[in-house]
Design an enzyme around this catalytic site. Structure first.
Site, PDB file in Angstrom:
ATOM      1  CG  HIS A  31       2.084  -1.106   7.199  1.00  0.00           C
ATOM      2  ND1 HIS A  31       1.989  -1.486   5.870  1.00  0.00           N
ATOM      3  CD2 HIS A  31       1.405  -2.033   7.909  1.00  0.00           C
ATOM      4  CE1 HIS A  31       1.299  -2.609   5.786  1.00  0.00           C
ATOM      5  NE2 HIS A  31       0.919  -2.957   7.012  1.00  0.00           N
ATOM      6  CB  SER A  47       0.982  -5.386   9.237  1.00  0.00           C
ATOM      7  OG  SER A  47      -0.107  -4.493   9.181  1.00  0.00           O
ATOM      8  CG  ASP A  94       3.231   0.655   3.545  1.00  0.00           C
ATOM      9  OD1 ASP A  94       2.369   1.191   4.280  1.00  0.00           O
ATOM     10  OD2 ASP A  94       3.596  -0.522   3.696  1.00  0.00           O
TER      11      ASP A  94
END
Length: 372
Positions: free
Chosen positions: A340, A48, A337
């Site tokens: 990230h 990610s 969040d």
């Protein structure tokens, strides 16, 4: 934290870079502008931290607001409020953002492809979308793209361009994170060589198909993520002077030491290849440890989440789920969040990467332009 919005959406498992930096962090070096004689080609592998939409394309869904609010002004397949490090690095080369390999709706692969997928790890090897699967996808792309171009297809990569392409790898965080969910610290350390072996296999596989320019990021300070800080039972002795979990960060350092040794080893073994090892851990930890010097606040607290200080993270009410709160747009948060990073943080990370001060050997992206 300024609360400006509540959400009711479920969340599923550069301005140019120099403008951002000149407006907010004037003491940082400006971005390195491309000197490439032709369009640079990049193939990216990872999780990610560098997925630009592969997860969304693969599952046929979209992320929900407030993801993407800062730059794209809508969800853009990235778990961030805006651009990722890989986006800024592409901007530094004056090339388009990387198209996810799984994008089937008018994809353009003329400047490479992004195989990174949210949640990816090096192991288990055959589980989508592990590093092994990503490399297998690349090898299929490598095999078919030149043949399709010879038959008149466009927006692909020609045979001779694979040798001069840049291969970027940023993976390992999920291996460590998942291991800590069920294993002791010593057991996690014992697993690290198996993760490194998978990265070695990936580089060798690409090299055997002509790749020779590799850009390898180590993993960041896992113990500084708000998610981990909010989730792990701890006492004061487990936290360092900046409030990060020492065992998790020590595991990241152990992983990075072995990854650095691998890159050094491969640089001596792979003829005519260059493997650049980039110390992302130091870049990220420096921003967290010296947040106020960069104009950031609450370095261990998520901008988007639930629960308020100190971490604003709740596993049951994550960013985008009913009840979440989000900081005011433009706030100087490092974590988006809880897992990230914000675009503002990613811009700083990219600037430091481009400085070449954290690279071994000490080169930047323009080094590869000279090889194209």
């Amino acid at each position: 934290m300024g609360v400006v919005k509540e959400g009711c959406f479920p969340l599923f498992p550069f301005f140019t870079l120099h403008v951002i930096l000149s407006l907010s962090i004037p003491l940082l070096p400006l971005s390195v502008h491309s000197k490439c004689a032709k369009n640079p080609i990049i193939f990216n592998f990872g999780d990610s931290n560098s997925d630009t939409g592969g997860y969304v394309d693969g599952l046929g869904l979209d992320f929900v607001p407030p993801n993407g609010r800062t730059y794209f002004h809508q969800p853009a397949g990235r778990l961030s409020d805006g651009r990722l490090m890989i986006d800024f690095l592409c901007e530094s080369l004056n090339t388009s953002y990387l198209t996810p390999y799984l994008n089937s709706l008018g994809p353009n692969f003329t400047n490479g492809a992004n195989f990174a997928i949210i949640g990816s790890a090096t192991l288990p090897r055959y589980v989508p979308f592990s590093l092994h699967v990503q490399v297998s996808q690349f090898l299929r792309f490598r095999s078919h793209s030149p043949a399709l171009m010879s038959n008149g297809y466009k927006d692909l990569v020609g045979d001779g361009d694979f040798e001069n392409a840049l291969y970027t790898i940023d993976i390992g965080q999920n291996d460590l994170a998942a291991s800590f969910d069920s294993l002791s610290y010593s057991q996690v350390i014992d697993r690290i060589p198996s993760f490194i072996t998978e990265i070695k296999y990936a580089i060798w596989s690409i090299y055997q198909k002509g790749g020779k320019n590799f850009w390898v990021h180590n993993t960041g300070p896992l113990g500084c993520l708000p998610q981990k800080l909010a989730s792990f039972a701890r006492d004061g002795s487990e936290l360092d002077e900046h409030g990060c979990l020492v065992p998790l960060n020590n595991a990241a350092k152990a992983f990075n030491a072995q990854l650095g040794d691998l890159c050094k080893q491969l640089n001596s073994q792979l003829i005519n290849a260059t493997i650049v090892y980039v110390d992302i851990y130091s870049i990220k930890y420096d921003l967290i440890a010296n947040a106020s010097n960069y104009g950031f606040t609450s370095p261990l607290m998520a901008c988007c989440g639930y629960g308020g200080p100190p971490y604003n993270y709740n596993a049951n009410i994550t960013c985008g789920r009913t009840g979440y709160t989000v900081c005011h747009e433009g706030s100087k948060f490092i974590s988006w969040d809880g897992v990230h990073y914000t675009e503002a943080a990613n811009a700083i990370f990219a600037s430091n990467i481009l400085s070449s001060n954290y690279s071994t050997p000490s080169v930047n992206f323009n080094f590869f332009c000279n090889k194209i």
